[in-house]
Structures are given as C-alpha cells and as structure tokens.
Design a protein around this motif. Structure first.
Motif, PDB file in Angstrom:
ATOM      1  N   ALA A  35       0.683  -1.086  -0.140  1.00  0.00           N
ATOM      2  CA  ALA A  35      -0.034  -0.118  -0.047  1.00  0.00           C
ATOM      3  C   ALA A  35       0.981   1.462   0.054  1.00  0.00           C
ATOM      4  N   ARG A  64       2.494   1.832  -3.507  1.00  0.00           N
ATOM      5  CA  ARG A  64       1.343   2.308  -4.373  1.00  0.00           C
ATOM      6  C   ARG A  64       0.971   3.785  -4.147  1.00  0.00           C
ATOM      7  N   ARG A  65       0.954   4.158  -2.844  1.00  0.00           N
ATOM      8  CA  ARG A  65       0.987   5.481  -2.371  1.00  0.00           C
ATOM      9  C   ARG A  65       2.088   6.224  -3.056  1.00  0.00           C
ATOM     10  N   ARG A  70       1.570   6.960  -6.509  1.00  0.00           N
ATOM     11  CA  ARG A  70       0.178   7.811  -6.597  1.00  0.00           C
ATOM     12  C   ARG A  70       0.508   9.199  -6.383  1.00  0.00           C
ATOM     13  N   LEU A 120      -0.197   1.373 -11.260  1.00  0.00           N
ATOM     14  CA  LEU A 120      -1.256   1.311 -10.238  1.00  0.00           C
ATOM     15  C   LEU A 120      -2.274   0.240 -10.617  1.00  0.00           C
ATOM     16  N   GLU A 130      -6.509   5.319 -12.656  1.00  0.00           N
ATOM     17  CA  GLU A 130      -5.844   6.154 -11.902  1.00  0.00           C
ATOM     18  C   GLU A 130      -5.400   7.548 -12.294  1.00  0.00           C
ATOM     19  N   SER A 171      -6.858   6.618  -2.713  1.00  0.00           N
ATOM     20  CA  SER A 171      -6.699   5.742  -3.899  1.00  0.00           C
ATOM     21  C   SER A 171      -8.105   5.699  -4.651  1.00  0.00           C
ATOM     22  N   THR A 185     -10.745   3.994  -3.354  1.00  0.00           N
ATOM     23  CA  THR A 185     -11.835   4.719  -2.381  1.00  0.00           C
ATOM     24  C   THR A 185     -12.716   5.717  -2.807  1.00  0.00           C
TER      25      THR A 185
END
Length: 275
Positions: A151, A154-155, A158, A204, A209, A262, A265
C-alpha cells in the motif's frame, strides 16, 4: 515546455508537467534520471511574465508533494532575461537548456518498469513486473506488514503522479482557465509531464488512476489554504531565484498522510452516494 521530471523515474523523484515536469525530464540514461525543468528552447528569452509562470509551475509541484508528506531538496529558476541557463543538482548532475528546476529526495526506483514506445509514442508500464518485485520484497515481512508495504509503494507512485500533474494544473489556475489534460501540450513527447504521469499511473492497479490523479490534484489545488501556499512559495522563488529544502519547508501546507486517496476509495465513495 518545462520538464519536471525531477528524477521522477529514478531513485530520486518524479514530477511532470507542460512547462516543467517533475517526471518529465526523461533522458536516455539507464535510469531516466532527469530533473524537473523548463526547456529554454521554448522561448528565445525568459521574460519576467513567463518566469512568473515557471515559478507557479514549480511551486505547484512542491506544494502538492508536501501535502502528501513528501519534500523537495531544492527549487531554482533562471534569471529574467536569460537566453541560456543551466543548473547543478545536489547529485552533481548539470542540467542545460532549461528555465526552472526542482529536485526530490530518493525513493523507489521506477524507471525499469516504464518503456517508451517509439512507434505509438507513449510509455508502456510493466505493472506485472512492478507488482511481482514489490510483492517478493514484502513477502518476508508477514501478511499484515506485507500488505502495508504494498500500500505504501502504491501511495508513493500515486503521490508522484499527482505531484507531477500539479505543475501544469497550477499554471492553468494561475491563467484563469480550467485544466484539460487531454488538451495539454506535449502529448507524444517522451519528456512530457503528461506522458510520464500517464505511464506511471499504469503501474497502479485501477484503470482510472490517471483521471483520478487529475481530479484529486485539481481539487487539492483549489483549497484556499493550498493555493495560498502555492502563491507564497511562488513569490519567494521569484524573488530568490533558488531555494533550499529548509527555505521551501517554511511555505509548505500541513501534510495529510492519507492523501492522495486511492482510486478505489473514490470509486466506492461515489457508489455509496448513488445507492
């Protein structure tokens, strides 16, 4: 066009944008290690008005990265009236033919997972290898810790995408127009902020994304306190010409370590509203 590829693809950083891409300045070296920068070839001379725009672009990158909890190592802009300018990074790399530059701290290496397609003129993202490498690295940490590591990675990606897009988005706000990523300059240019961020977004897990990053970055820059930070940092960069990490930190907003959210979310939230 500015390249804010501040080593976006290397272990250094990742920005990107129309005039400056914190993930845009992709070079032909193995690590695609370039600095976010403005290419001086766009203008014969850096006017005061355009220099202000360069500062807005760089400040947009810096503030959005800081909002997500990251930081800059330095910012710089060429003097007004310049026809040629170069910048020496803290890693000892000399950047030439640019108007502005910004440097990010080290982070996960991303360049091995992006390949420029010379025929189709876009970056192909190898998400399968990216996921496999990081899952293998996290496997020895136990199930709970492993999920958190994935996580976090990926954050990180992002946030790099959002931070890179923040430069051109900030420019359009400063110019009083709406940001339209599909109309942005530099498509099909391997040093374009837009091309690099779209490639990074391909690492991602969700198809939306890239569009998601555009949306949440636009929303963040429209927050009054965030935009005030952009303008204040712009004013100081325009005055000083270069800024260290400590000098930049004085103008940064309070970090939100849950930002950017994300794409999942955001999608789930929208679905709940529709039900």
């Amino acid at each position: 066009m500015e390249r804010c590829l501040t080593e976006l693809l290397s272990g250094g950083g990742i920005p990107a944008a129309r005039h400056c891409g914190a993930a845009v300045g992709v070079s032909n070296d193995p690590e695609l290690c370039r600095l976010n920068a403005h290419r001086s070839a766009l203008k014969e001379m850096l006017t005061r008005q355009f220099r202000r725009t360069v500062c807005i672009h760089e400040a947009g990158h810096a503030v959005i990265y800081a909002l997500g909890g990251s930081s800059w190592q330095g910012l710089a802009v060429a003097p007004a009236g310049s026809e040629l300018w170069s910048h020496s990074t803290q890693r000892g790399v000399v950047m030439k033919d640019l108007w502005g530059a910004c440097e990010l701290p080290d982070g996960p290496l991303l360049s091995p997972y992006l390949t420029w397609d010379e025929e189709q003129l876009f970056y192909r993202a190898n998400r399968r290898e990216f996921d496999s490498v990081h899952r293998s690295m996290a496997a020895s940490l136990g199930a709970t810790r492993s999920r958190q590591v994935l996580a976090d990675v990926r954050r990180f990606v992002r946030l790099r995408v959002c931070g890179a897009l923040a430069g051109p988005i900030a420019e359009t706000y400063y110019e009083g127009t709406e940001f339209d990523v599909w109309a942005a300059e530099g498509w099909m240019d391997r040093e374009s902020d837009v091309e690099i961020t779209q490639g990074l977004a391909g690492l991602l897990p969700y198809r939306s994304e890239f569009e998601h990053a555009c949306a949440v970055t636009s929303e963040a820059l429209r927050r009054p306190e965030v935009w005030r930070s952009v303008l204040a940092l712009t004013d100081e960069l325009e005055r000083a010409g270069s800024m260290s990490a400590d000098e930049i930190a004085k103008f940064m907003p309070k970090p939100d370590f849950d930002w950017p959210p994300s794409a999942a979310t955001r999608w789930r939230g929208r679905n709940r509203l529709e039900q």
